[in-house]
Design a protein around this motif. Structure first.
Motif, PDB file in Angstrom:
ATOM      1  N   ALA A 130      11.716  -4.398  80.270  1.00 51.29           N
ATOM      2  CA  ALA A 130      12.621  -4.209  81.403  1.00 51.29           C
ATOM      3  C   ALA A 130      13.665  -3.143  81.073  1.00 51.29           C
ATOM      4  CB  ALA A 130      13.300  -5.520  81.741  1.00 51.29           C
ATOM      5  N   PRO A 131      14.048  -2.370  82.073  1.00 47.14           N
ATOM      6  CA  PRO A 131      15.057  -1.319  81.838  1.00 47.14           C
ATOM      7  C   PRO A 131      16.472  -1.876  81.897  1.00 47.14           C
ATOM      8  CG  PRO A 131      14.268  -1.206  84.083  1.00 47.14           C
ATOM      9  CD  PRO A 131      13.500  -2.307  83.412  1.00 47.14           C
ATOM     10  N   TYR A 132      16.856  -2.611  80.857  1.00 49.52           N
ATOM     11  CA  TYR A 132      18.218  -3.140  80.798  1.00 49.52           C
ATOM     12  C   TYR A 132      19.182  -1.982  80.584  1.00 49.52           C
ATOM     13  CZ  TYR A 132      15.592  -7.368  79.741  1.00 49.52           C
ATOM     14  OH  TYR A 132      14.711  -8.390  79.783  1.00 49.52           O
ATOM     15  N   HIS A 133      20.437  -2.211  80.927  1.00 48.90           N
ATOM     16  CA  HIS A 133      21.459  -1.196  80.663  1.00 48.90           C
ATOM     17  C   HIS A 133      21.825  -1.283  79.181  1.00 48.90           C
ATOM     18  CE1 HIS A 133      24.660   1.573  81.469  1.00 48.90           C
ATOM     19  NE2 HIS A 133      25.519   0.759  80.889  1.00 48.90           N
ATOM     20  N   HIS A 134      21.224  -0.392  78.407  1.00 49.62           N
ATOM     21  CA  HIS A 134      21.456  -0.419  76.966  1.00 49.62           C
ATOM     22  C   HIS A 134      21.454   1.005  76.430  1.00 49.62           C
ATOM     23  CE1 HIS A 134      17.220   0.088  77.347  1.00 49.62           C
ATOM     24  NE2 HIS A 134      16.964  -0.043  76.069  1.00 49.62           N
ATOM     25  N   THR A 135      21.882   1.145  75.202  1.00 52.78           N
ATOM     26  CA  THR A 135      22.002   2.476  74.616  1.00 52.78           C
ATOM     27  C   THR A 135      20.736   2.954  73.939  1.00 52.78           C
ATOM     28  OG1 THR A 135      22.893   1.503  72.598  1.00 52.78           O
ATOM     29  CG2 THR A 135      24.482   2.223  74.259  1.00 52.78           C
ATOM     30  N   GLY A 136      19.790   2.087  73.702  1.00 54.70           N
ATOM     31  CA  GLY A 136      18.546   2.485  73.053  1.00 54.70           C
ATOM     32  C   GLY A 136      17.670   1.284  72.804  1.00 54.70           C
ATOM     33  N   ASN A 137      16.471   1.551  72.323  1.00 54.24           N
ATOM     34  CA  ASN A 137      15.542   0.474  72.025  1.00 54.24           C
ATOM     35  C   ASN A 137      15.853  -0.129  70.654  1.00 54.24           C
ATOM     36  OD1 ASN A 137      13.921   0.565  74.388  1.00 54.24           O
ATOM     37  ND2 ASN A 137      13.010   2.455  73.631  1.00 54.24           N
ATOM     38  N   PRO A 138      15.586  -1.420  70.482  1.00 53.40           N
ATOM     39  CA  PRO A 138      15.832  -2.050  69.179  1.00 53.40           C
ATOM     40  C   PRO A 138      14.930  -1.465  68.095  1.00 53.40           C
ATOM     41  CG  PRO A 138      15.368  -3.698  70.870  1.00 53.40           C
ATOM     42  CD  PRO A 138      15.128  -2.373  71.473  1.00 53.40           C
ATOM     43  N   VAL A 139      15.459  -1.406  66.893  1.00 56.54           N
ATOM     44  CA  VAL A 139      14.715  -0.902  65.738  1.00 56.54           C
ATOM     45  C   VAL A 139      14.487  -2.077  64.793  1.00 56.54           C
ATOM     46  CG1 VAL A 139      14.754   0.708  63.814  1.00 56.54           C
ATOM     47  CG2 VAL A 139      15.725   1.382  66.001  1.00 56.54           C
ATOM     48  N   LEU A 140      13.221  -2.262  64.379  1.00 57.49           N
ATOM     49  CA  LEU A 140      12.863  -3.390  63.535  1.00 57.49           C
ATOM     50  C   LEU A 140      12.538  -2.929  62.118  1.00 57.49           C
ATOM     51  CD1 LEU A 140      10.544  -5.254  66.032  1.00 57.49           C
ATOM     52  CD2 LEU A 140      12.940  -5.690  65.569  1.00 57.49           C
ATOM     53  N   TRP A 141      12.824  -3.796  61.159  1.00 52.08           N
ATOM     54  CA  TRP A 141      12.561  -3.534  59.742  1.00 52.08           C
ATOM     55  C   TRP A 141      11.866  -4.742  59.136  1.00 52.08           C
ATOM     56  CZ3 TRP A 141      14.923   0.911  57.424  1.00 52.08           C
ATOM     57  CH2 TRP A 141      15.740   1.619  58.288  1.00 52.08           C
ATOM     58  N   ALA A 142      11.018  -4.485  58.168  1.00 49.36           N
ATOM     59  CA  ALA A 142      10.397  -5.566  57.392  1.00 49.36           C
ATOM     60  C   ALA A 142      10.191  -5.041  55.979  1.00 49.36           C
ATOM     61  CB  ALA A 142       9.069  -5.993  58.005  1.00 49.36           C
ATOM     62  N   ARG A 143      10.463  -5.894  54.992  1.00 50.19           N
ATOM     63  CA  ARG A 143      10.390  -5.443  53.603  1.00 50.19           C
ATOM     64  C   ARG A 143       9.956  -6.607  52.724  1.00 50.19           C
ATOM     65  NH1 ARG A 143      15.314  -2.807  53.278  1.00 50.19           N
ATOM     66  NH2 ARG A 143      14.271  -0.863  53.673  1.00 50.19           N
ATOM     67  N   LEU A 160      12.659 -10.838  74.167  1.00 54.45           N
ATOM     68  CA  LEU A 160      13.105 -11.497  72.939  1.00 54.45           C
ATOM     69  C   LEU A 160      11.947 -12.146  72.193  1.00 54.45           C
ATOM     70  CD1 LEU A 160      16.474 -13.138  74.022  1.00 54.45           C
ATOM     71  CD2 LEU A 160      16.140 -11.197  72.489  1.00 54.45           C
ATOM     72  N   SER A 161      11.060 -12.794  72.924  1.00 57.05           N
ATOM     73  CA  SER A 161       9.922 -13.426  72.243  1.00 57.05           C
ATOM     74  C   SER A 161       8.983 -12.377  71.667  1.00 57.05           C
ATOM     75  CB  SER A 161       9.187 -14.364  73.192  1.00 57.05           C
ATOM     76  OG  SER A 161       8.684 -13.664  74.306  1.00 57.05           O
ATOM     77  N   MET A 162       8.809 -11.248  72.351  1.00 54.75           N
ATOM     78  CA  MET A 162       7.965 -10.182  71.821  1.00 54.75           C
ATOM     79  C   MET A 162       8.599  -9.558  70.578  1.00 54.75           C
ATOM     80  SD  MET A 162       5.152  -8.756  72.166  1.00 54.75           S
ATOM     81  CE  MET A 162       4.309  -7.337  71.559  1.00 54.75           C
ATOM     82  N   ALA A 163       9.915  -9.391  70.589  1.00 55.30           N
ATOM     83  CA  ALA A 163      10.600  -8.843  69.408  1.00 55.30           C
ATOM     84  C   ALA A 163      10.463  -9.785  68.213  1.00 55.30           C
ATOM     85  CB  ALA A 163      12.070  -8.581  69.725  1.00 55.30           C
ATOM     86  N   LEU A 164      10.586 -11.091  68.444  1.00 57.11           N
ATOM     87  CA  LEU A 164      10.409 -12.055  67.354  1.00 57.11           C
ATOM     88  C   LEU A 164       8.974 -12.052  66.841  1.00 57.11           C
ATOM     89  CD1 LEU A 164      12.511 -15.080  68.623  1.00 57.11           C
ATOM     90  CD2 LEU A 164      12.979 -13.632  66.652  1.00 57.11           C
ATOM     91  N   PHE A 165       8.017 -11.995  67.754  1.00 62.23           N
ATOM     92  CA  PHE A 165       6.611 -11.934  67.346  1.00 62.23           C
ATOM     93  C   PHE A 165       6.329 -10.667  66.548  1.00 62.23           C
ATOM     94  CE2 PHE A 165       2.354 -10.249  68.321  1.00 62.23           C
ATOM     95  CZ  PHE A 165       1.590 -11.199  67.675  1.00 62.23           C
ATOM     96  N   LEU A 166       6.842  -9.532  67.019  1.00 61.20           N
ATOM     97  CA  LEU A 166       6.626  -8.259  66.336  1.00 61.20           C
ATOM     98  C   LEU A 166       7.275  -8.268  64.956  1.00 61.20           C
ATOM     99  CD1 LEU A 166       5.494  -5.419  66.468  1.00 61.20           C
ATOM    100  CD2 LEU A 166       7.556  -4.722  67.652  1.00 61.20           C
ATOM    101  N   ARG A 167       8.476  -8.803  64.849  1.00 64.36           N
ATOM    102  CA  ARG A 167       9.169  -8.858  63.556  1.00 64.36           C
ATOM    103  C   ARG A 167       8.401  -9.726  62.562  1.00 64.36           C
ATOM    104  NH1 ARG A 167      11.134  -9.401  59.159  1.00 64.36           N
ATOM    105  NH2 ARG A 167      13.307  -9.343  58.578  1.00 64.36           N
ATOM    106  N   SER A 168       7.918 -10.878  63.002  1.00 65.72           N
ATOM    107  CA  SER A 168       7.171 -11.747  62.089  1.00 65.72           C
ATOM    108  C   SER A 168       5.815 -11.142  61.738  1.00 65.72           C
ATOM    109  CB  SER A 168       7.010 -13.145  62.676  1.00 65.72           C
ATOM    110  OG  SER A 168       6.231 -13.105  63.836  1.00 65.72           O
ATOM    111  N   THR A 169       5.201 -10.426  62.668  1.00 63.34           N
ATOM    112  CA  THR A 169       3.932  -9.756  62.383  1.00 63.34           C
ATOM    113  C   THR A 169       4.117  -8.650  61.354  1.00 63.34           C
ATOM    114  OG1 THR A 169       3.110 -10.238  64.597  1.00 63.34           O
ATOM    115  CG2 THR A 169       2.025  -8.462  63.407  1.00 63.34           C
TER     116      THR A 169
END
Length: 170
Positions: A138-151, A47-56
């Motif tokens: 981590a290999p959580y039980h999920h349907t796919g990797n999150p997709v990020l957008w920035a505009r 979660l922290s990496m996703a937030l960092f990546l989104r803000s970057t």
């Protein structure tokens, strides 16, 4: 010899059995705690990496828009290529792969009706990173990797001379 006899005599036989059984319970309790603990740790890291990546990515497209409104074209060959280079530079390496670089888009729009337009002064520039896939640790039980957008959007400033060329009219 007398102290050895006292030590053996003072320890009850049932206590030695309990100690062996207790060590097995300790191992079981530890494993029951460690698995969820590591799950929570990796969840917090993801979660922290996703937030960092989104803000970057948001900062990178904002810097691309700031560069694009001036009409500069230093890396070339055309203005949209220069803007994409600025976005890649400010994305601290996340957009260096060819598949990730394909997610960078530059659009120029008419301020009147929002239709695609040229990079003339007064038009709106949109720089975006669309559909960047974030790969989880981590290999959580999920349907796919999150997709990020920035505009980011802004209005192209007046500049001297004619507008720089565009490689692709998206």
């Amino acid at each position: 010899s007398d102290t050895q006899t006292r030590t053996i005599i003072n320890v009850p036989f049932g206590r030695q059995k309990r100690k062996r059984r207790q060590s097995g319970a300790d191992l079981l309790e530890t494993s029951l705690i460690i698995v969820p603990l590591f799950g929570l740790i990796f969840l917090m890291l993801d979660l922290s990496m996703a937030l960092f990546l989104r803000s970057t990515l948001q900062n990178a497209v904002r810097d691309g828009v700031r560069y694009g409104i001036t009409g500069n074209n230093s890396p070339g060959p055309c203005q949209d290529d220069s803007i994409k280079a600025v976005v890649k530079t400010n994305a601290v390496g996340f957009l260096n792969s060819t598949s990730a670089a394909a997610d960078i888009h530059v659009h120029f729009m008419s301020p009147v009706d929002g239709s695609h337009s040229s990079n003339a002064p007064g038009n709106i520039i949109e720089v975006s990173v669309e559909g960047y896939t974030f790969h989880l640790l981590a290999p959580y039980h999920h349907t796919g990797n999150p997709v990020l957008w920035a505009r980011a959007y802004d209005v192209v400033e007046p500049y001297t001379g004619s507008p720089p060329c565009l490689t692709v009219s998206e």
